[in-house]
Enzyme design. Structure first.
Site, PDB file in Angstrom:
ATOM      1  N   LEU A 103      40.012  48.600  39.846  1.00  0.00           N
ATOM      2  CA  LEU A 103      40.566  47.376  39.011  1.00  0.00           C
ATOM      3  C   LEU A 103      39.796  46.428  39.035  1.00  0.00           C
ATOM      4  O   LEU A 103      39.325  45.771  40.016  1.00  0.00           O
ATOM      5  CB  LEU A 103      42.006  47.236  39.358  1.00  0.00           C
ATOM      6  CG  LEU A 103      42.886  48.471  39.113  1.00  0.00           C
ATOM      7  CD1 LEU A 103      44.368  48.000  39.920  1.00  0.00           C
ATOM      8  CD2 LEU A 103      43.261  48.825  37.642  1.00  0.00           C
ATOM      9  N   ASP A 104      39.496  45.884  37.672  1.00  0.00           N
ATOM     10  CA  ASP A 104      38.740  44.488  37.769  1.00  0.00           C
ATOM     11  C   ASP A 104      39.363  43.351  38.300  1.00  0.00           C
ATOM     12  O   ASP A 104      40.679  43.341  38.359  1.00  0.00           O
ATOM     13  CB  ASP A 104      38.094  44.363  36.454  1.00  0.00           C
ATOM     14  CG  ASP A 104      39.097  44.205  35.117  1.00  0.00           C
ATOM     15  OD1 ASP A 104      39.930  43.265  35.692  1.00  0.00           O
ATOM     16  OD2 ASP A 104      38.822  44.719  34.222  1.00  0.00           O
ATOM     17  N   LYS A 105      38.905  42.292  38.351  1.00  0.00           N
ATOM     18  CA  LYS A 105      39.317  41.053  39.012  1.00  0.00           C
ATOM     19  C   LYS A 105      40.705  40.698  38.646  1.00  0.00           C
ATOM     20  O   LYS A 105      41.534  40.496  39.105  1.00  0.00           O
ATOM     21  CB  LYS A 105      38.340  40.257  39.075  1.00  0.00           C
ATOM     22  CG  LYS A 105      38.504  38.576  39.824  1.00  0.00           C
ATOM     23  CD  LYS A 105      37.669  37.675  39.702  1.00  0.00           C
ATOM     24  CE  LYS A 105      38.207  36.316  40.335  1.00  0.00           C
ATOM     25  NZ  LYS A 105      37.260  35.055  40.158  1.00  0.00           N
ATOM     26  N   SER A 107      42.663  42.467  36.494  1.00  0.00           N
ATOM     27  CA  SER A 107      43.551  43.245  36.324  1.00  0.00           C
ATOM     28  C   SER A 107      44.564  43.454  37.647  1.00  0.00           C
ATOM     29  O   SER A 107      44.168  43.126  38.651  1.00  0.00           O
ATOM     30  CB  SER A 107      42.822  44.700  36.079  1.00  0.00           C
ATOM     31  OG  SER A 107      42.222  44.685  34.848  1.00  0.00           O
TER      32      SER A 107
END
Length: 245
Positions: A103-105, A107
């Site tokens: 999951l990106d930063k 999210s």
């Protein structure tokens, strides 16, 4: 005591899946008692010493956890830029576990953490098409044409087509809240699809991965996944794997 197939033994150490273990063996990265072994089906005996890339490995007990990732943390063990990672939030005994996907930063939501290489491979391999469910809000009122475009596919990078199933939960002139199902694992896929359509993602949360969900977890919290849930998950993966063969 019966022996164990070499590829299974390597996978049981948590360093990779059996499929990746086969590659390591074929590429000459594996030795037993000082002798290189190139047979994935070689039977490892209890007293054998197995090395991968000159490092002694041992089978480990598989562990499975759910983790609710908050915003502001990246999904990696370390970061050259010094950014906060999910491991800053995890206790020492979970530091060895790997996240299933990323999951990106910005999210939030569900990450499965485990040292089971075969399970990681099954949950992330593109051929199996494992469903992941997200709750997403964007600014603006999404149109049916845009929903149809996401289902049919959007080129988010040269040669990379992103697909998504969209179910609108709330909508007005200023924002739209949706549940989105992905069967792919392209980098920042949802954000790139909405960016292509002219929307800005306000919040993005993964709420389910295959049969595992966020129920009962608070942000930053982690809990072991129960044996029955792991059994159900593995049975689910077997069913959809056969369906996609």
């Amino acid at each position: 005591m019966p022996g164990t197939r070499l590829n299974k033994y390597i996978a049981s150490s948590g360093i990779c899946s059996r499929r990746k273990a086969d590659e390591l063996i074929e590429n000459g990265a594996v030795s037993i008692n000082g002798k290189k072994i190139n047979e994935p089906g070689y039977i490892v005996q209890p007293k054998d010493k197995v090395f991968v890339n000159n490092k002694l490995i041992h089978p480990v007990k598989h562990e499975y956890y759910r983790f609710y990732k908050p915003a502001g943390y990246i999904t990696t063990a370390d970061d050259e830029k010094g950014r906060k990672t999910i491991y800053d939030l995890l206790p020492e005994n979970l530091q060895k576990l790997k996240p299933v996907g990323r999951l990106d930063k910005d999210s939030t939501g569900l990450l499965i953490l485990t040292n089971d290489g075969d399970l990681i491979n099954a949950l992330t391999h593109p051929s199996i098409k494992v469903p992941k469910l997200y709750r997403v809000s964007v600014n603006g009122k999404i149109t049916q044409n845009d929903i149809d475009a996401m289902y049919k596919g959007i080129e988010i990078e040269p040669g990379k087509i992103g697909y998504a199933q969209v179910d609108v939960l709330e909508i007005d002139s200023k924002h739209t809240v949706m549940e989105i199902v992905l069967y792919q694992g392209l980098n920042r896929q949802i954000r790139k699809m909405f960016e292509h359509l002219g929307y800005e993602v306000v919040t993005l949360k993964r709420i389910q991965h295959a049969t595992i969900n966020l129920d009962g977890l608070k942000r930053g919290e982690y809990k072991p996944i129960k044996p029955g849930q792991i059994k159900d998950l593995k049975n689910f993966l077997k069913r959809i794997s056969k369906k996609n063969d």
